[in-house]
Scaffold this active site. Structure first.
Site, PDB file in Angstrom:
ATOM      1  N   ASP A 195      15.202   6.166  -8.848  1.00 10.89           N
ATOM      2  CA  ASP A 195      15.733   6.151  -7.481  1.00 10.89           C
ATOM      3  C   ASP A 195      15.041   7.193  -6.621  1.00 10.89           C
ATOM      4  O   ASP A 195      15.223   7.213  -5.411  1.00 10.89           O
ATOM      5  CB  ASP A 195      17.239   6.438  -7.492  1.00 10.89           C
ATOM      6  CG  ASP A 195      18.052   5.171  -7.676  1.00 10.89           C
ATOM      7  OD1 ASP A 195      17.474   4.072  -7.565  1.00 10.89           O
ATOM      8  OD2 ASP A 195      19.263   5.270  -7.938  1.00 10.89           O
ATOM      9  N   ASP A 249      20.772  -4.577 -11.816  1.00  8.72           N
ATOM     10  CA  ASP A 249      21.108  -3.150 -11.802  1.00  8.72           C
ATOM     11  C   ASP A 249      22.259  -2.841 -12.760  1.00  8.72           C
ATOM     12  O   ASP A 249      22.986  -3.735 -13.214  1.00  8.72           O
ATOM     13  CB  ASP A 249      21.488  -2.755 -10.365  1.00  8.72           C
ATOM     14  CG  ASP A 249      21.118  -1.313 -10.042  1.00  8.72           C
ATOM     15  OD1 ASP A 249      20.959  -0.507 -10.980  1.00  8.72           O
ATOM     16  OD2 ASP A 249      21.008  -0.994  -8.846  1.00  8.72           O
TER      17      ASP A 249
HETATM   18  C1  GLA Z   1      21.069   1.781  -7.626  1.00  4.67           C
HETATM   19  C2  GLA Z   1      19.617   1.387  -7.579  1.00  4.67           C
HETATM   20  C3  GLA Z   1      19.125   1.421  -6.154  1.00  4.67           C
HETATM   21  C4  GLA Z   1      19.958   0.493  -5.309  1.00  4.67           C
HETATM   22  C5  GLA Z   1      21.425   0.868  -5.428  1.00  4.67           C
HETATM   23  C6  GLA Z   1      22.311  -0.137  -4.739  1.00  4.67           C
HETATM   24  O1  GLA Z   1      21.247   3.125  -7.309  1.00  4.67           O
HETATM   25  O2  GLA Z   1      18.853   2.202  -8.393  1.00  4.67           O
HETATM   26  O3  GLA Z   1      17.765   1.044  -6.108  1.00  4.67           O
HETATM   27  O4  GLA Z   1      19.762  -0.831  -5.736  1.00  4.67           O
HETATM   28  O5  GLA Z   1      21.841   0.955  -6.775  1.00  4.67           O
HETATM   29  O6  GLA Z   1      23.636   0.192  -4.802  1.00  4.67           O
END
Ligand code: GLA
Length: 764
Positions: free
Chosen positions: A550, A480
């Site tokens: 997301d 990420d």
């Molecule tokens: C980001 C990712 C999510 C999740 C969060 C965790 O927003 O896109 O899928 O993994 O971080 O903090």
């Protein structure tokens, strides 16, 4: 595929599958003659370039041809300062402060195959028969600069890749102020532009509009990342071109940092399209003997509309950009605990989710954020990549074993490029983040960005992450990256090299990813940046899939996945079924529709499986069984878009067809119900008109069924243990009929309804 070079005519004719691209030297300047459908090669092509004489108010660099101005000449790599007033492709500042450079043709080579680009991701050829590369050498003797324009054509793809290498052989330092990857001058401006724009949780919405005189479209990211807001992609579509027909020209940049892409219509109606590293806040010092390699641009021509362009990108990126053992393997069905637990979990809770996953047929469990340091919310511990024994008392390896015992593989979330100010790493190395000395440090999601332009920071990450990856049976990593760059400066760079920091960061990241993915070839890496904030071809070279957004709402995902599919294959898109009301938009959709949407990518769940009712478990079991039957089609088939969520009623449909056209998977989504609706007739695409297909409906629970003119026999309640049910009376239907008359979709009741079909060719 072929590259013809005739130096006496000054002509270079590149043929890539069914595409031609023609360059002609004019007074030593490489001029752009043609790009489009494939042409026969003969000498007459040299007369194809009509030079515009008398370009008023545009001076000439060739005193013997006063009517010739670079301002009117269509060019391959336009320069600044010698009569072209349009956007240049590069700019150099010499040691004496002047910004003029004049590149003239100095030679060429043609080689089989495709060379790798040092330190950068790029499309590759697996053997010398697949591709051929032209290198045009240009020189500016006064500056001591050699520039190599690289063009690769392919036997099996209507794509041409371009990149540029600057070599400094002079005496005094040079500063590159701008170094784009590709520039193409189109002869007119009867085109629309198309690009993908958005925001966090609303990525890659399709935008189309006609060209107008001036800087008709200027796309850029200044975020140090390719971004949620714009994607490194721009296309021109001939007026009237649509999804299925007409000329379309795509430009896609294999890069994950700040980029610029523009379309500019000049006074004579010609259109210049260019793409590359964003010149804003960029410069690169070239000492004598040093060189600079630009990222690669992938140019795709399609005479079969946008759909044809997308299928070329899909196939090329899926098979010759993505790498590693997972490239051609079926991607696992996963469950991720993020939306199920957020930071609030412990080993026992995770084990109960994994226990619920196994019997449904789920193959992989992914432990998301919160397992390390002391991370109970998003304000600490990034950088401290050791397990939190409060949550995982027996450690990560023990938890992975418990998950494995349920017949489910184990995967893990990391965010390696970041550091929390509240972390052991930051307390030890406060200068390891991007920051400008003497200035405060702007935080995003309570975090700072590690300075990956520094090799020692990358080495630290390589060792630390390797230790984590070795510590447990980890089969998947979600990588990420949750903020964009501010105060872009490096504690280690000299003042004259500070503007190199953002690009050096990308080179550091790419190098780190190269080392880690080579050291852990069996791990499946999925990229993420707050969802799809770094969904670009550069990242796909290292990680073959990306968390698309997301936003997991089924309706929102229709637009996001449709827009993403303009360039990127379904095998690159993570798509999960999440809980309702949806956590991003509060919408309630059926489990069936959420499943049907997610099945058009790399399928998974992102909710607390232990809360499923028996009926939901039953439906999920059938969804998973259905996906296992169609996943090769979705992940490796050709995608045909049928109905766009950006046009008309918002209904959406698409389908995937196997290469031999004997199988297909169709998904249809009705967003809003209306009374007395028109008959929804779905005319299919990409089938073999000569073949007959049996049609089955997908795992029901979705509230629709299909009529093909005969009576549907799919169970009305949809409850059955089989993932697919025979539609109609089982009578096969001709591919020609399905593509002309179509399928009539009826009885889709309520909002957010969906249905799916599987087609299989049979002997009648
Ligand atoms: C980001 C990712 C999510 C999740 C969060 C965790 O927003 O896109 O899928 O993994 O971080 O903090």
């Amino acid at each position: 595929m072929n590259i013809f070079a005739d130096e006496s005519l000054g002509l270079f004719h590149l043929q890539s599958k069914d595409t031609s691209y023609i360059i002609q030297l004019v007074e030593g300047y490489p001029a752009h003659v043609y790009w489009g459908a494939r042409l026969r090669h003969d000498d007459s092509l040299a007369g194809a370039l009509e030079l515009r004489e008398r370009a008023s108010f545009s001076p000439t660099p060739v005193l013997t041809r006063p009517s010739l101005s670079l301002d009117a000449l269509p060019q391959e790599y336009p320069q600044y300062g010698t009569s072209d007033f349009r956007r240049p492709a590069y700019q150099v500042q010499l040691a004496d402060g002047t910004r003029i450079s004049e590149l003239k043709y100095a030679g060429y080579t043609i080689t089989p195959g495709k060379p790798a680009l040092e330190g950068l991701p790029a499309v590759y050829a697996e053997n010398e028969a697949e591709a051929q590369t032209l290198e045009l050498t240009l020189k500016d003797d006064y500056a001591g600069l050699t520039v190599r324009l690289l063009y690769t054509v392919f036997a099996d793809h209507n794509a041409i890749t371009r990149s540029v290498r600057f070599e400094h052989n002079g005496e005094a330092p040079l500063r590159l102020e701008q170094a784009l990857s590709a520039s193409v001058d189109f002869a007119d401006s009867s085109y629309d532009t198309l690009h993908l724009s958005g925001a966090w949780a609303r990525e890659r919405h399709v935008q189309r509009r006609p060209l107008t005189p001036g800087a008709a479209l200027s796309l850029e990211s200044r975020r140090g990342s390719s971004s949620h807001q714009t994607n490194p992609f721009i296309a021109l579509l001939r007026h009237g071109a649509d999804e299925d027909q007409g000329d379309v020209y795509g430009f896609s940049l294999v890069y994950s940092g700040s980029f610029a892409a523009t379309a500019e219509v000049e006074q004579f109606g010609q259109t210049r399209v260019s793409i590359g590293i964003n010149p804003f806040d960029f410069s690169w010092l070239l000492e004598p003997g040093q060189s600079f390699q630009t990222p690669e641009a992938v140019l795709v021509y399609s005479g079969e509309g946008l759909g044809g362009m997308s299928r070329t990108y899909h196939r090329l990126y899926r098979t010759r950009l993505c790498r590693g053992v997972h490239r051609d393997q079926a991607r696992p069905i996963l469950v991720n605990n993020w939306e199920a637990t957020y930071f609030d979990f412990d080993a026992d809770k995770i084990a109960t989710i994994a226990k619920a996953a196994g019997p449904l047929g789920i193959e992989l469990f992914v432990l998301d954020d919160g397992w390390f340091g002391r991370r109970d919310k998003d304000n600490s511990s990034l950088g401290d990549w050791f397990e939190d024994r409060r949550k995982l008392p027996e450690g990560l390896a023990d938890l992975a074993d418990r998950v494995n015992k349920e017949g489910v593989q184990f995967g893990l979330w990391v965010e390696p490029e970041m550091v929390s100010p509240d972390s052991e790493l930051y307390r030890k190395h406060p200068d390891w983040c991007l920051h400008a000395a003497g200035r405060r440090r702007t935080e995003g999601r309570n975090q700072l960005i590690l300075d990956l332009s520094r090799p020692e920071v990358c080495d630290y990450l390589y060792e630390t992450l390797s230790a984590v990856f070795f510590s447990a049976p980890i089969r998947y990593i979600k990588w990420d990256m949750n903020r964009n760059m501010t105060e872009i400066a490096s504690a280690k760079a000299s003042p004259e090299r500070q503007k190199e920091t953002a690009h050096r960061y990308m080179l550091g990241l790419y190098n780190l990813l190269e080392r880690l993915t080579s050291r852990f070839p069996d791990i499946l890496f999925e990229s993420c940046s707050g969802g799809g904030g770094r969904f670009d071809p550069g990242i796909l070279f290292y990680m073959p899939q990306t968390w698309t957004s997301d936003n997991t709402d089924a309706v929102e995902r229709l637009a996001i996945q449709y827009g993403t599919s303009i360039v990127y294959p379904a095998s690159s898109m993570g798509a999960h079924v999440s809980d309702v009301p949806n956590h991003q938009v509060d919408r309630i959709t059926t489990l069936a529709t959420r499943g049907d949407v997610a099945m058009s990518g790399n399928f998974g769940y992102e909710l607390d499986l232990t809360k499923f009712t028996e009926a939901e478990k039953d439906l999920a079991t059938r969804q998973i069984a259905q996906y296992k039957e169609i996943r090769t089609l979705v992940q490796q088939g050709d995608m045909y878009r049928l109905l766009s969520p950006f046009e008309g009623s918002g209904d959406t449909a698409w389908m995937f067809v196997s290469e031999d056209k004997t199988e297909a998977f169709v998904a249809y989504f009705r967003v809003l119900a209306i009374p007395n609706p028109p008959i929804s007739r779905l005319t299919l695409k990409g089938l073999n008109p000569e073949l007959d297909y049996v049609i089955e409906t997908g795992a029901k629970g979705s509230n629709g069924h299909v009529h093909g003119g005969a009576e549907a026999s799919a169970p009305a309640d949809g409850v059955s243990s089989a993932p697919f049910q025979t539609a109609f009376d089982g009578t096969p239907l001709g591919g020609d009929r399905l593509m002309r008359i179509g399928l009539v979709v009826s009885d889709l009741r309520g909002d957010y309804a969906s249905c799916t079909y599987r087609l299989r060719a049979v002997q009648r």
